[in-house]
Design an enzyme around this catalytic site. Structure first.
Site, PDB file in Angstrom:
ATOM      1  N   HIS A  80       9.675  -5.182 -17.573  1.00 36.09           N
ATOM      2  CA  HIS A  80      10.106  -5.753 -18.859  1.00 36.09           C
ATOM      3  C   HIS A  80      10.910  -7.030 -18.679  1.00 36.09           C
ATOM      4  O   HIS A  80      10.963  -7.841 -19.587  1.00 36.09           O
ATOM      5  CB  HIS A  80      11.010  -4.760 -19.589  1.00 36.09           C
ATOM      6  N   LYS A 109      12.649 -10.428 -18.487  1.00 34.07           N
ATOM      7  CA  LYS A 109      12.219 -11.751 -18.970  1.00 34.07           C
ATOM      8  C   LYS A 109      13.259 -12.755 -18.502  1.00 34.07           C
ATOM      9  O   LYS A 109      14.372 -12.808 -19.030  1.00 34.07           O
ATOM     10  CB  LYS A 109      12.056 -11.728 -20.470  1.00 34.07           C
ATOM     11  N   HIS A 124      12.677  -8.916 -31.932  1.00 29.52           N
ATOM     12  CA  HIS A 124      12.144  -8.473 -30.645  1.00 29.52           C
ATOM     13  C   HIS A 124      13.284  -8.558 -29.622  1.00 29.52           C
ATOM     14  O   HIS A 124      13.171  -8.085 -28.506  1.00 29.52           O
ATOM     15  CB  HIS A 124      10.941  -9.326 -30.203  1.00 29.52           C
ATOM     16  N   LYS A 127      16.923  -7.556 -28.019  1.00 29.40           N
ATOM     17  CA  LYS A 127      17.605  -6.267 -27.833  1.00 29.40           C
ATOM     18  C   LYS A 127      19.055  -6.595 -27.519  1.00 29.40           C
ATOM     19  O   LYS A 127      19.322  -7.350 -26.576  1.00 29.40           O
ATOM     20  CB  LYS A 127      17.029  -5.488 -26.660  1.00 29.40           C
TER      21      LYS A 127
END
Ligand SMILES: O=C(O)c1cnc2c(C(=O)O)cccc2c1O
Length: 455
Positions: A117, A119, A344, A346
């Site tokens: 995940h 990024k 999107h 978090k």
């Protein structure tokens, strides 16, 4: 150029917090003019003369990504780190074959259901480097009409010798190196040598990362929600915040177990609620508020129901955890003009009940899942994590403060924190339901007049 829209001016105007949202197409320009960047801004020549870059991500549209680099940087060496396996890995290899400047690194995923995940961008210039930690996939729709978070480092100067290349008081460099070493890939050797030659003393954030594994002993505090607990235990708020709610905001939810004490209002909330030296006393567990788009948040969003294609909460998981209903709060971002830009991003924070100040703030790739944050096993001896995640934690004392005022309620203060949503959060009504992506919505049309019929 000296114009405000010059990417370097946007970056410099957001110092020292360096926390931005992505630009959103279709909202009033004033909400994109300050505190917001697009991917082309992050790769702009005005931020530095790019020599090579490393892109860590989950979903990557390679032809689209190449086009986001300015022409003069479009053939600089580019390494893409991903976690795809089997057919998806083969598809990546084929897509990358067309570009001789692109190399792929495949992250090991040895625990079932784990994903890559993380990024992150490592941008190497002639005089230094920048690290960007964010929440957006490298696909067009993630940068179009969603709310995404970006932390961009100051320029970290390149040094002649490793001894000149200092670390920050938050151990940013050490933690970044430890994270990359956890991939156990020879491909990172040259990058790690380069990183070690940069002076990262200006970094003011802590890294909160996850790597797949069954972490025991000291490693248990190195990753996931126990890293957050460790930092908050050392440097977190005092007991004066004991009654302050803890807030989680995310775009997907995993299986939380049979009761709220199983994980989400058990070990996870205990970590979010950790105070300096005081530990998270079980008696005074604070209110937990979870911000996740309702079905109507999605229906009335700029993208309409298709926004829900990036909110993969499945009905089979949701029906097993109806107890979650007490925690749900709407996605609402009036003060950032982004109530209709589905999240999107978090983020996790601890906020005064009235929303005027926060004790700390984290932005990360990690959704509300045990896979991302880790779950204790073997009577608490080990923390099992399935996925790679990375995020940054902002603590007020790293900016000379006791607490952060929130920008929403203190607009002139340069150190007011730009929280992406409205505080205090707004609880769901009885009739509201969390967005679930694999059931039909035929009763009301979305902003584009369409229904949602997934199959
Ligand atoms: O950003 C991410 O890392 C990420 C990961 N996974 C998904 C999925 C899925 O895993 O099914 C579906 C839709 C969107 C995402 C997404 O945005």
């Amino acid at each position: 150029s000296s114009s405000r829209s010059d990417p370097l001016n946007i970056i410099e105007a957001c110092q020292p917090l360096n926390f931005l949202l992505t630009k959103v197409t279709g909202i009033q320009e004033k909400y994109n003019r300050s505190g917001a960047v697009g991917i082309k801004d992050l790769l702009s020549p005005s931020l530095g003369s790019l020599q090579e870059s490393v892109q860590f991500n989950y979903m990557i549209d390679i032809p689209w990504l190449v086009q986001q680099y300015p022409p003069q940087f479009r053939s600089k060496p580019l390494v893409i780190v991903h976690g795809h396996q089997r057919q998806a890995k083969m598809d990546m290899d084929v897509a990358a074959d067309h570009y001789k400047h692109i190399k792929l690194v495949n992250a090991k995923l040895e625990i079932m259901y784990g994903t890559h995940h993380t990024k992150m961008m490592l941008l190497f210039y002639d005089i230094g480097m920048r690290v960007v930690i964010h929440t957006a996939n490298l696909i067009e729709k993630d940068w179009h009409q969603k709310t995404q978070g970006v932390w961009i480092s100051p320029m970290f100067p390149k040094c002649k010798t490793a001894s000149d290349a200092k670390d920050s008081s938050t151990n940013f460099k050490q933690d970044l190196i430890q994270y990359m070493e956890a991939y156990r890939t020879p491909h990172f050797k040259s990058w790690l040598e380069k990183i070690k030659l940069h002076d990262m003393s200006s970094a003011k954030v802590h890294i909160i990362a996850s790597v797949p594994g069954r972490h025991i002993g000291p490693a248990k505090q190195t990753w996931g929600h126990f890293k957050l607990r460790k930092i908050l235990r050392q440097l977190g708020p005092g007991n004066s915040c004991k009654s302050w709610p803890v807030i989680g905001q995310f775009s997907s939810i995993g299986s939380m177990g049979p009761t709220k004490e199983s994980w989400v209002y058990g070990e996870f909330t205990e970590s979010l609620a950790t105070t300096k030296d005081g530990g998270a006393s079980l008696t005074m567990k604070p209110t937990l508020k979870l911000i996740y788009p309702s079905k109507d948040n999605v229906r009335t969003s700029l993208e309409g129901y298709p926004a829900g294609g990036s909110l993969p909460y499945s009905i089979k998981t949701a029906v097993k955890q109806q107890y979650m209903h007490q925690f749900w709060n709407h996605w609402k971002s009036e003060h950032r003009g982004r109530s209709a830009a589905c999240p999107h991003i978090k983020t996790y924070t601890r906020s005064h009940p009235d929303g005027t100040s926060i004790a700390w703030f984290a932005v990360t790739s990690a959704n509300l899942s045990k896979a991302a944050w880790g779950a204790l096993e073997k009577k608490g001896q080990q923390l099992m994590i399935r996925s790679y995640e990375i995020g940054v934690l902002f603590l007020p004392q790293n900016y000379g403060l006791e607490k952060f005022k929130t920008l929403e309620h203190a607009s002139e203060d340069p150190l007011a924190f730009p929280v992406p949503y409205d505080l205090p959060p707004t609880h769901y009504e009885k009739s509201d339901r969390p967005w679930v992506w694999d059931i039909p919505y035929m009763d009301k049309p979305d902003t584009h007049g369409n229904k949602w019929c997934p199959q």
